[in-house]
Design a protein around this motif. Structure first.
Motif, mmCIF file in Angstrom:
data_model
loop_
_atom_site.group_PDB
_atom_site.id
_atom_site.type_symbol
_atom_site.label_atom_id
_atom_site.label_comp_id
_atom_site.label_asym_id
_atom_site.label_seq_id
_atom_site.Cartn_x
_atom_site.Cartn_y
_atom_site.Cartn_z
ATOM 1 N N VAL A 1 -57.910 29.442 -74.037
ATOM 2 C CA VAL A 1 -56.811 28.668 -73.455
ATOM 3 C C VAL A 1 -55.577 28.789 -74.342
ATOM 4 C CG1 VAL A 1 -56.023 26.365 -72.803
ATOM 5 C CG2 VAL A 1 -58.378 27.048 -72.324
ATOM 6 N N LEU B 255 -52.992 21.969 -66.627
ATOM 7 C CA LEU B 255 -53.637 21.917 -67.937
ATOM 8 C C LEU B 255 -53.957 20.485 -68.337
ATOM 9 C CD1 LEU B 255 -51.402 24.571 -69.764
ATOM 10 C CD2 LEU B 255 -53.741 24.898 -68.935
ATOM 11 N N TYR C 268 -56.776 18.954 -65.964
ATOM 12 C CA TYR C 268 -58.077 19.517 -66.312
ATOM 13 C C TYR C 268 -58.621 18.835 -67.569
ATOM 14 C CZ TYR C 268 -57.370 23.520 -63.113
ATOM 15 O OH TYR C 268 -57.172 24.329 -62.033
ATOM 16 N N ALA C 269 -57.761 18.643 -68.553
ATOM 17 C CA ALA C 269 -58.200 18.020 -69.812
ATOM 18 C C ALA C 269 -58.647 16.580 -69.584
ATOM 19 C CB ALA C 269 -57.064 18.065 -70.838
ATOM 20 N N CYS D 292 -50.032 20.376 -73.483
ATOM 21 C CA CYS D 292 -51.081 20.206 -72.470
ATOM 22 C C CYS D 292 -52.175 21.252 -72.641
ATOM 23 C CB CYS D 292 -50.476 20.280 -71.079
ATOM 24 S SG CYS D 292 -49.397 18.885 -70.666
ATOM 25 N N LEU E 114 -56.228 20.589 -73.360
ATOM 26 C CA LEU E 114 -57.349 21.196 -72.635
ATOM 27 C C LEU E 114 -58.259 21.952 -73.596
ATOM 28 C CD1 LEU E 114 -58.875 21.919 -70.080
ATOM 29 C CD2 LEU E 114 -57.282 23.829 -69.742
ATOM 30 N N VAL F 119 -62.241 20.958 -73.882
ATOM 31 C CA VAL F 119 -63.370 21.823 -73.520
ATOM 32 C C VAL F 119 -64.219 22.175 -74.733
ATOM 33 C CG1 VAL F 119 -62.187 22.748 -71.501
ATOM 34 C CG2 VAL F 119 -62.000 23.964 -73.683
ATOM 35 N N PHE G 186 -63.748 25.205 -66.786
ATOM 36 C CA PHE G 186 -62.395 24.649 -66.814
ATOM 37 C C PHE G 186 -61.512 25.382 -67.813
ATOM 38 C CE2 PHE G 186 -64.039 21.227 -64.236
ATOM 39 C CZ PHE G 186 -62.922 20.821 -63.512
ATOM 40 N N GLY H 199 -58.050 27.144 -66.727
ATOM 41 C CA GLY H 199 -56.796 26.989 -67.447
ATOM 42 C C GLY H 199 -56.188 28.324 -67.811
#
Length: 207
Positions: free
Chosen positions: A6, A47, A50-51, A99, A103, A107, A128, A132
């Protein structure tokens, strides 16, 4: 895939967009209906949201984190996060970096068995992370269309994302061009442009 990937994707995004004149941020991004500014806001929003899924003790117990969603204009993206225009493009890129960092941290610290909901079906932290990466790479591509600064990300990032989210797509030419085709961005001599596509985030079976 992990938070490292990411961060690599976000670093590619920031490098590709650094120095784009402020006036050009309000032009349309590629074939999207959004401006370049709106597209980057949408990326930051992806982002972040998702986090946030992995901040919950039981992510599958909540369909979505119930933040207020709005848009600046009818044709613009519906987001929970917006950049301060007075801070300019540099400020918006700072938001994307922050952001993306959230994330990456989320993850990397989530248990491997944790699942979170997504419109394409539940996925794990690795899934995820891959989402991202794909969002970052393809929206960076969208934003740079029409600018004299097209840059390709590391082929390994595209290769990993394809393997994780597009197991049905054979790699032709390069992983990057294949990812662009898989997400409906381009056509190739061997494959017409996709008008409908999705990824498959379901966790891969582990031995």
């Amino acid at each position: 895939m992990s938070g490292k990937h990411v961060r690599q994707a976000v670093a590619h995004c920031l490098d590709a967009l650094e120095g784009v004149p402020a006036a050009q941020w309000y032009d349309r991004a590629g074939d999207l209906e959004w401006t370049r500014w709106e597209t980057l806001e949408h990326l930051a929003d992806d982002l972040l949201t998702y986090a946030l899924r992995f901040g919950l003790a039981k992510p599958m117990g909540v369909a979505r984190v119930p933040l207020r969603v709005t848009s600046d204009r009818p044709e613009g993206p519906a987001n929970v996060i917006f950049g301060d225009h007075e801070a300019g493009p540099e400020g918006l890129m700072t938001i994307v970096e922050a952001c993306g960092g959230l994330l990456a941290a989320a993850v990397d610290t989530a248990p491997a068995t944790t699942l979170a909901p997504h419109v394409f079906g539940a996925s794990d932290a690795e899934g995820f992370a891959a989402m991202g990466v794909v969002e970052t790479l393809v929206h960076t591509h969208d934003i740079t269309q029409g600018l004299d600064r097209v840059r390709e990300p590391a082929q390994e990032l595209s290769e990993r994302a394809l393997a994780r989210l597009f197991p049905d797509v054979a790699v032709l030419d390069t992983p990057w061009s294949t990812l662009l085709w898989a997400t409906g961005r381009i056509e190739t001599p061997d494959r017409p442009r996709r008008t409908d596509w999705r990824w498959y985030g379901a966790p891969h079976s582990r031995s």
